[in-house]
Design a protein around this motif. Structure first.
Motif, mmCIF file in Angstrom:
data_model
loop_
_atom_site.group_PDB
_atom_site.id
_atom_site.type_symbol
_atom_site.label_atom_id
_atom_site.label_comp_id
_atom_site.label_asym_id
_atom_site.label_seq_id
_atom_site.Cartn_x
_atom_site.Cartn_y
_atom_site.Cartn_z
ATOM 1 N N PRO A 71 0.832 -1.209 0.000
ATOM 2 C CA PRO A 71 0.000 0.000 0.000
ATOM 3 C C PRO A 71 0.864 1.255 0.000
ATOM 4 O O PRO A 71 1.937 1.276 0.614
ATOM 5 C CB PRO A 71 -0.794 -0.135 1.310
ATOM 6 N N ARG A 72 0.401 2.279 -0.691
ATOM 7 C CA ARG A 72 1.194 3.501 -0.797
ATOM 8 C C ARG A 72 1.535 4.098 0.567
ATOM 9 O O ARG A 72 2.593 4.702 0.740
ATOM 10 C CB ARG A 72 0.444 4.524 -1.652
ATOM 11 N N LYS A 73 0.656 3.898 1.550
ATOM 12 C CA LYS A 73 0.911 4.442 2.885
ATOM 13 C C LYS A 73 2.116 3.781 3.556
ATOM 14 O O LYS A 73 2.661 4.309 4.532
ATOM 15 C CB LYS A 73 -0.324 4.280 3.775
ATOM 16 N N GLU A 74 2.541 2.621 3.050
ATOM 17 C CA GLU A 74 3.680 1.918 3.626
ATOM 18 C C GLU A 74 4.999 2.288 2.960
ATOM 19 O O GLU A 74 6.051 1.777 3.329
ATOM 20 C CB GLU A 74 3.479 0.402 3.508
ATOM 21 N N LEU A 75 4.961 3.186 1.981
ATOM 22 C CA LEU A 75 6.153 3.518 1.205
ATOM 23 C C LEU A 75 7.301 3.976 2.087
ATOM 24 O O LEU A 75 8.425 3.467 1.986
ATOM 25 C CB LEU A 75 5.822 4.599 0.172
ATOM 26 N N ASN A 76 7.043 4.926 2.971
ATOM 27 C CA ASN A 76 8.104 5.471 3.808
ATOM 28 C C ASN A 76 8.643 4.453 4.805
ATOM 29 O O ASN A 76 9.780 4.579 5.274
ATOM 30 C CB ASN A 76 7.610 6.714 4.551
ATOM 31 N N ASN A 77 7.833 3.446 5.132
ATOM 32 C CA ASN A 77 8.271 2.431 6.093
ATOM 33 C C ASN A 77 9.246 1.432 5.485
ATOM 34 O O ASN A 77 10.086 0.872 6.196
ATOM 35 C CB ASN A 77 7.058 1.681 6.655
ATOM 36 N N PHE A 78 9.127 1.192 4.177
ATOM 37 C CA PHE A 78 9.902 0.115 3.570
ATOM 38 C C PHE A 78 10.805 0.547 2.425
ATOM 39 O O PHE A 78 11.545 -0.274 1.891
ATOM 40 C CB PHE A 78 8.949 -0.986 3.072
ATOM 41 N N HIS A 79 10.757 1.840 2.068
ATOM 42 C CA HIS A 79 11.565 2.269 0.932
ATOM 43 C C HIS A 79 13.054 2.149 1.211
ATOM 44 O O HIS A 79 13.826 1.666 0.369
ATOM 45 C CB HIS A 79 11.222 3.705 0.540
ATOM 46 N N LEU A 80 13.497 2.572 2.382
ATOM 47 C CA LEU A 80 14.927 2.505 2.699
ATOM 48 C C LEU A 80 15.406 1.058 2.733
ATOM 49 O O LEU A 80 16.518 0.757 2.283
ATOM 50 C CB LEU A 80 15.207 3.192 4.036
ATOM 51 N N LEU A 81 14.577 0.161 3.250
ATOM 52 C CA LEU A 81 14.927 -1.260 3.262
ATOM 53 C C LEU A 81 15.101 -1.778 1.834
ATOM 54 O O LEU A 81 16.086 -2.466 1.526
ATOM 55 C CB LEU A 81 13.841 -2.059 3.986
ATOM 56 N N ALA A 82 14.163 -1.450 0.957
ATOM 57 C CA ALA A 82 14.239 -1.911 -0.429
ATOM 58 C C ALA A 82 15.454 -1.318 -1.147
ATOM 59 O O ALA A 82 16.145 -2.019 -1.903
ATOM 60 C CB ALA A 82 12.958 -1.542 -1.173
ATOM 61 N N PHE A 83 15.730 -0.041 -0.911
ATOM 62 C CA PHE A 83 16.866 0.639 -1.544
ATOM 63 C C PHE A 83 18.187 -0.006 -1.119
ATOM 64 O O PHE A 83 19.036 -0.332 -1.953
ATOM 65 C CB PHE A 83 16.841 2.118 -1.165
ATOM 66 N N THR A 84 18.360 -0.215 0.191
ATOM 67 C CA THR A 84 19.598 -0.808 0.707
ATOM 68 C C THR A 84 19.751 -2.250 0.227
ATOM 69 O O THR A 84 20.843 -2.667 -0.186
ATOM 70 C CB THR A 84 19.598 -0.768 2.244
ATOM 71 N N LEU A 85 18.661 -3.005 0.265
ATOM 72 C CA LEU A 85 18.708 -4.400 -0.164
ATOM 73 C C LEU A 85 19.061 -4.507 -1.648
ATOM 74 O O LEU A 85 19.875 -5.352 -2.043
ATOM 75 C CB LEU A 85 17.358 -5.067 0.116
ATOM 76 N N PHE A 86 18.462 -3.647 -2.465
ATOM 77 C CA PHE A 86 18.735 -3.688 -3.902
ATOM 78 C C PHE A 86 20.204 -3.394 -4.186
ATOM 79 O O PHE A 86 20.857 -4.106 -4.967
ATOM 80 C CB PHE A 86 17.850 -2.685 -4.642
ATOM 81 N N LEU A 87 20.752 -2.335 -3.568
ATOM 82 C CA LEU A 87 22.151 -1.994 -3.804
ATOM 83 C C LEU A 87 23.081 -3.105 -3.346
ATOM 84 O O LEU A 87 24.048 -3.454 -4.038
ATOM 85 C CB LEU A 87 22.509 -0.689 -3.087
ATOM 86 N N PHE A 88 22.795 -3.693 -2.175
ATOM 87 C CA PHE A 88 23.661 -4.753 -1.664
ATOM 88 C C PHE A 88 23.650 -5.960 -2.599
ATOM 89 O O PHE A 88 24.712 -6.476 -2.969
ATOM 90 C CB PHE A 88 23.218 -5.178 -0.259
#
Length: 239
Positions: free
Chosen positions: A68-85
């Motif tokens: 859900p769009r309301k969860e974006l701020n909760n999980f965006h940093l996790l997704a960004f870090t995981l993708f780069l790693f």
């Protein structure tokens, strides 16, 4: 592919030194990439800032497509870090492969090791359960994750958690390991046949490195996407 790794032990526990070193290198590369790309930020982005913002927007898209769009701020940093790693870990072994005269490998992609991918998958699956409990409470999480839509599906839901872990880990491992195996075989062909194989070996090596970079990028995207899908199953109430 017969290869050995550096090993060490702390007490009775043995560790793969090559994998530990490559995981550390991956973390350092991710840190310095982000640090370098965020220096001297401008209101009108150019060059390296554009590249970083593209990755940020890309991972935001993964999150919003599966949560859900309301969860974006909760999980965006996790997704960004995981993708780069995962992206760096997949491709770091394509730069070169360093093998000592003793046949000990000291440089390879850490995700070409099943224990690394299983650990990554285990961490992500565990996080989905923890966030599910945090959002819905233990009772709500348990009912939503294992008893819906029908309580008799509980055994199948348990098996699904195990298969999710295996598929998330082994898909990543299989693709990266296979790429490194073929690169090693091409290099071995040049060693065995000598300089006469250069006109064939070098183009093959370059083509396969390019293809492996593409596969490594796709697998980073798939790993993060599936992680967010599994997260949505735990934090969204199933109707």
């Amino acid at each position: 592919m017969d290869e050995r790794s550096l090993t060490f032990h702390i007490g009775p526990v043995w560790f793969d030194g090559t994998v530990c070193m490559m995981v550390l290198w991956t973390c350092l590369i991710v840190f310095f990439l982000v640090y370098f790309f965020t220096r001297n930020l401008k209101m009108k982005p150019t060059g390296k800032q554009n590249a970083l913002e593209w990755v940020i927007d890309f991972t935001r898209g993964i999150v919003t497509d599966n949560l859900p769009r309301k969860e974006l701020n909760n999980f965006h940093l996790l997704a960004f870090t995981l993708f780069l790693f995962v992206f760096v870990a997949n491709n770091i072994g394509l730069i070169t492969k360093i093998v000592l005269p003793s046949e000990t490998t000291i440089w390879k992609s850490p995700t070409a090791d099943p224990f690394v991918t299983l650990t990554l998958a285990f961490v992500m699956i565990t996080l989905t359960h923890l966030f599910g409990v945090k959002k819905l409470g233990f009772k709500g999480y348990f009912v939503n994750s294992f008893l819906k839509p029908y309580s008799f599906m509980f055994p199948m839901k348990l098996i699904e958690e195990f298969t999710n872990l295996l598929t998330l880990a082994l898909r990543l491992y299989g693709n990266i390991y296979a790429g490194e195996v073929l690169l090693t075989l091409i290099a071995s062909m040049m060693n065995n046949l000598g300089w006469f194989s250069l006109p064939l070996a070098i183009p093959l090596e370059m083509v396969w490195i390019a293809f492996s970079l593409f596969i490594g990028s796709i697998q980073a995207f798939v790993f993060v996407t599936l992680s967010m899908v599994y997260m949505s199953h735990k934090i969204e109430v199933e109707e």
